[in-house]
Motif scaffolding. Sequence first.
Motif, PDB file in Angstrom:
ATOM      1  N   THR A   2       0.815  -1.224   0.000  1.00 30.06           N
ATOM      2  CA  THR A   2       0.000   0.000   0.000  1.00 30.06           C
ATOM      3  C   THR A   2       0.846   1.270   0.000  1.00 30.06           C
ATOM      4  N   GLY A   3       2.132   1.127  -0.269  1.00 27.51           N
ATOM      5  CA  GLY A   3       2.990   2.296  -0.327  1.00 27.51           C
ATOM      6  C   GLY A   3       4.108   2.248   0.687  1.00 27.51           C
ATOM      7  N   VAL A   4       5.124   3.033   0.454  1.00 29.77           N
ATOM      8  CA  VAL A   4       6.319   3.042   1.300  1.00 29.77           C
ATOM      9  C   VAL A   4       5.968   3.418   2.733  1.00 29.77           C
ATOM     10  N   LYS A   5       6.468   2.641   3.676  1.00 28.37           N
ATOM     11  CA  LYS A   5       6.222   2.909   5.088  1.00 28.37           C
ATOM     12  C   LYS A   5       7.471   3.419   5.812  1.00 28.37           C
ATOM     13  N   ALA A   6       8.636   3.156   5.250  1.00 26.10           N
ATOM     14  CA  ALA A   6       9.893   3.621   5.854  1.00 26.10           C
ATOM     15  C   ALA A   6      10.728   4.304   4.778  1.00 26.10           C
ATOM     16  N   PRO A   7      10.349   5.540   4.422  1.00 26.63           N
ATOM     17  CA  PRO A   7      11.024   6.228   3.313  1.00 26.63           C
ATOM     18  C   PRO A   7      12.499   6.508   3.557  1.00 26.63           C
ATOM     19  N   ASP A   8      12.913   6.508   4.816  1.00 33.53           N
ATOM     20  CA  ASP A   8      14.317   6.768   5.126  1.00 33.53           C
ATOM     21  C   ASP A   8      15.178   5.518   5.053  1.00 33.53           C
ATOM     22  N   LYS A   9      14.552   4.401   4.678  1.00 34.58           N
ATOM     23  CA  LYS A   9      15.278   3.133   4.642  1.00 34.58           C
ATOM     24  C   LYS A   9      15.151   2.502   3.250  1.00 34.58           C
ATOM     25  N   PRO A  10      16.075   1.599   2.898  1.00 36.37           N
ATOM     26  CA  PRO A  10      16.045   0.997   1.556  1.00 36.37           C
ATOM     27  C   PRO A  10      14.863   0.059   1.318  1.00 36.37           C
ATOM     28  N   ALA A  11      14.226  -0.397   2.391  1.00 35.22           N
ATOM     29  CA  ALA A  11      13.055  -1.271   2.289  1.00 35.22           C
ATOM     30  C   ALA A  11      12.247  -1.111   3.569  1.00 35.22           C
ATOM     31  N   ASP A  12      11.054  -1.650   3.564  1.00 31.76           N
ATOM     32  CA  ASP A  12      10.201  -1.564   4.755  1.00 31.76           C
ATOM     33  C   ASP A  12      10.449  -2.760   5.669  1.00 31.76           C
ATOM     34  N   PRO A  13      10.239  -2.586   6.986  1.00 30.27           N
ATOM     35  CA  PRO A  13      10.328  -3.741   7.886  1.00 30.27           C
ATOM     36  C   PRO A  13       9.241  -4.747   7.545  1.00 30.27           C
ATOM     37  N   ILE A  14       9.537  -6.011   7.687  1.00 32.17           N
ATOM     38  CA  ILE A  14       8.609  -7.040   7.213  1.00 32.17           C
ATOM     39  C   ILE A  14       7.298  -7.081   7.979  1.00 32.17           C
ATOM     40  N   ILE A  15       7.197  -6.382   9.095  1.00 27.90           N
ATOM     41  CA  ILE A  15       5.945  -6.386   9.843  1.00 27.90           C
ATOM     42  C   ILE A  15       4.823  -5.692   9.076  1.00 27.90           C
ATOM     43  N   VAL A  16       5.163  -4.946   8.005  1.00 29.46           N
ATOM     44  CA  VAL A  16       4.113  -4.282   7.218  1.00 29.46           C
ATOM     45  C   VAL A  16       3.403  -5.252   6.279  1.00 29.46           C
ATOM     46  N   HIS A  17       3.968  -6.421   6.044  1.00 25.63           N
ATOM     47  CA  HIS A  17       3.414  -7.347   5.060  1.00 25.63           C
ATOM     48  C   HIS A  17       2.290  -8.195   5.660  1.00 25.63           C
ATOM     49  N   PRO A  18       1.147  -8.341   4.979  1.00 23.40           N
ATOM     50  CA  PRO A  18       0.001  -9.073   5.531  1.00 23.40           C
ATOM     51  C   PRO A  18       0.319 -10.494   5.991  1.00 23.40           C
ATOM     52  N   ASP A  19       1.158 -11.213   5.251  1.00 20.44           N
ATOM     53  CA  ASP A  19       1.422 -12.596   5.638  1.00 20.44           C
ATOM     54  C   ASP A  19       2.224 -12.674   6.928  1.00 20.44           C
ATOM     55  N   VAL A  20       3.145 -11.731   7.133  1.00 21.83           N
ATOM     56  CA  VAL A  20       3.893 -11.695   8.389  1.00 21.83           C
ATOM     57  C   VAL A  20       2.942 -11.322   9.527  1.00 21.83           C
ATOM     58  N   ARG A  21       2.036 -10.363   9.260  1.00 23.49           N
ATOM     59  CA  ARG A  21       1.033 -10.007  10.260  1.00 23.49           C
ATOM     60  C   ARG A  21       0.168 -11.222  10.626  1.00 23.49           C
ATOM     61  N   ARG A  22      -0.178 -12.021   9.615  1.00 19.67           N
ATOM     62  CA  ARG A  22      -0.980 -13.228   9.873  1.00 19.67           C
ATOM     63  C   ARG A  22      -0.282 -14.142  10.865  1.00 19.67           C
ATOM     64  N   MET A  23       1.010 -14.356  10.648  1.00 21.15           N
ATOM     65  CA  MET A  23       1.759 -15.241  11.540  1.00 21.15           C
ATOM     66  C   MET A  23       1.887 -14.647  12.945  1.00 21.15           C
ATOM     67  N   LEU A  24       2.226 -13.359  13.002  1.00 21.97           N
ATOM     68  CA  LEU A  24       2.409 -12.727  14.315  1.00 21.97           C
ATOM     69  C   LEU A  24       1.103 -12.672  15.099  1.00 21.97           C
ATOM     70  N   LEU A  25       0.008 -12.362  14.441  1.00 18.37           N
ATOM     71  CA  LEU A  25      -1.278 -12.303  15.145  1.00 18.37           C
ATOM     72  C   LEU A  25      -1.752 -13.685  15.569  1.00 18.37           C
ATOM     73  N   THR A  26      -1.460 -14.683  14.755  1.00 18.79           N
ATOM     74  CA  THR A  26      -1.793 -16.059  15.163  1.00 18.79           C
ATOM     75  C   THR A  26      -1.016 -16.426  16.421  1.00 18.79           C
ATOM     76  N   MET A  27       0.249 -16.084  16.454  1.00 21.85           N
ATOM     77  CA  MET A  27       1.085 -16.349  17.630  1.00 21.85           C
ATOM     78  C   MET A  27       0.547 -15.605  18.850  1.00 21.85           C
ATOM     79  N   LYS A  28       0.258 -14.336  18.677  1.00 17.18           N
ATOM     80  CA  LYS A  28      -0.223 -13.505  19.784  1.00 17.18           C
ATOM     81  C   LYS A  28      -1.569 -14.007  20.302  1.00 17.18           C
ATOM     82  N   ALA A  29      -2.478 -14.349  19.383  1.00 17.65           N
ATOM     83  CA  ALA A  29      -3.813 -14.796  19.785  1.00 17.65           C
ATOM     84  C   ALA A  29      -3.759 -16.112  20.547  1.00 17.65           C
ATOM     85  N   PHE A  30      -2.926 -17.032  20.075  1.00 20.43           N
ATOM     86  CA  PHE A  30      -2.810 -18.309  20.785  1.00 20.43           C
ATOM     87  C   PHE A  30      -2.093 -18.136  22.128  1.00 20.43           C
TER      88      PHE A  30
END
Length: 596
Positions: free
Chosen positions: A326-354
């Motif tokens: 959905t667009g650059v989230k860390a313009p001061d960096k060469p790439a965005d941290p992977i926590i912005v990606h939906p699939d990583v969020r899926r894994m982290l939220l599954t971990m947190k919820a359990f």
Amino acid sequence: MPEYKAPLRDMRFLIDEVFDFTNSYATIGADDATPDMVNAILEEGAKFCEQVLAPLNRSGDEEGCHYEDTVVTTPKGFKEAFAQYAEGGWMGLASDPAYGGQGLPHSLGLVIGEMVGSANTSFGMYPGLTHGAMAAISAHGSEAQKQTYLTRMTEGRWTGTMCLTEPHCGTDLGIIKTRAVPQADGSYAVSGTKIFISAGEHDLSENIVHLVLAKLPDAPAGTKGISLFIVPKFLPAGDGIGERNGVSCGSIEHKMGIKASATCVMNFDEAKGFLIGEVNKGLNCMFTMMNHARLGTGMQGLCNGEASYQGAVKYANERLQMRSLTGVKAPDKPADPIIVHPDVRRMLLTMKAFNEGNRALAYFTAQLLDQLHSPDESKRQEAEGLLAFLTPICKAFMTETGVEVTNHGMQVFGGHGYIREWGMEQLVRDARIAPIYEGTNGIQALDLLGRKVLGSQGKLMLAFTKQVHRFCEANTGHADFASQIAELARLNKQLGEVTARIGMAAMKNPDEVGAAALDYLMYCGYFILGYLWLRMAMIAREKIEQGASERGFYEAKLATCDFYFKRLLPRTAAHLAAIEAGSESLMKLPAEHFSA
């Protein structure tokens, strides 16, 4: 290696806001467990686990235990850490004051046990087995046995084990071969071999107290002929130890995980043993220890999951890969941290919820353990029934989801997760044993559906589903949670209906119970966590409306509850479909067709 930090804020949320441990403690006469005392214990426990145990986790895995000529040596630092654990009074935190314990509630001991297991699962095995042995001796031992063993075990001078499994039998204890021959002095000569004995031999304590299942020469066949014996490594003498008993370690296992926990082959050669409880009633005595161990094993799913989540969240916030869709989230960096990606969020939220859901389940169950000491007999009976229903669910559901959580944690790291130095693969390996030992999850499922639910004509299940029904009725049409309440009520009704259908089918074909059991248990687990997540979310909403300062913490609860109901609770539908498929597709293939 993930740097473990005890999740004290979430622990206090459950202790103070969801389950109101303080009021519960007052009803059982635990007057010493004041909020200030509890907070002090949590703070000190966190320091010990973070500063002493967690740094030994990876080194313990790398080194493992050493075996030479019946002697087992634990990894570097473990002996000193155990001495600190004992000196700190942690072994006796929830133990009987009559034998040197502090007499604090069992639920508080379980909270400290979570910290210990999250910081270092292997280390936690040593006091964990000891607490189980103490529970069995406390419940079934004579006063003389209690005085002899409990005092020293409470001090941490002596540790304990349970010796059930033999080379030819695991779950089927009715065919054990270990024998106990009565002696003129009232003791028994115990002979046989036991395998997979956690903490069976080590260098952490001066004595090891084995609780051993064996049969007398004239014992009835099957489980009705099993007796339980106390067989110490060194015979007691005065205030210390005397001569060496006929007990020795034949070898230790080379395992996939929990490598710093000594898993031993134990040989008993006419070892002097002492009957605990009644002759041929040993299995009843051992179940006291097994139920304690099963809840502790369930906690291991949470413990490894929590450590994995902490590592994964930190990495996901630091690791830069690609740009957000959905667009650059860390313009001061060469790439965005992977926590912005939906699939990583899926894994982290599954971990947190359990993790947070399983923590709520563990503390809910621990509060029932406290209620077993209530002066109100009706409350004791209610707690006993609910514990019977919940214990196999805690053991199996929490360990199954614990394996899933640690796998997600490793996956978040990508290729680095597969590398030992990061510590994430160790958590997967350590978590994987939990669905297997202390009764496999398949056995837990049969226990739940066959013995606890159908065996009680649904009585034990109804004690819980009625509680959920009252909760749903009281909150029907809730302004913020109407849809979740309606879904929980639907699942509650559906659970009763599917239970009845399984019972009817089993009357015609007993295989229907075995075919449905694991899916039934997992359905129950997802349903129970849904109930607990709603309780947590409703309190979080109240706190936000009251203007609580920690708004972010409570908003995270609401968001995670929403994720659970939309992404994880729907798994009940798949388990229901598998249950209703019956046993035919499982049993119709002849055994000879399972060839390689």
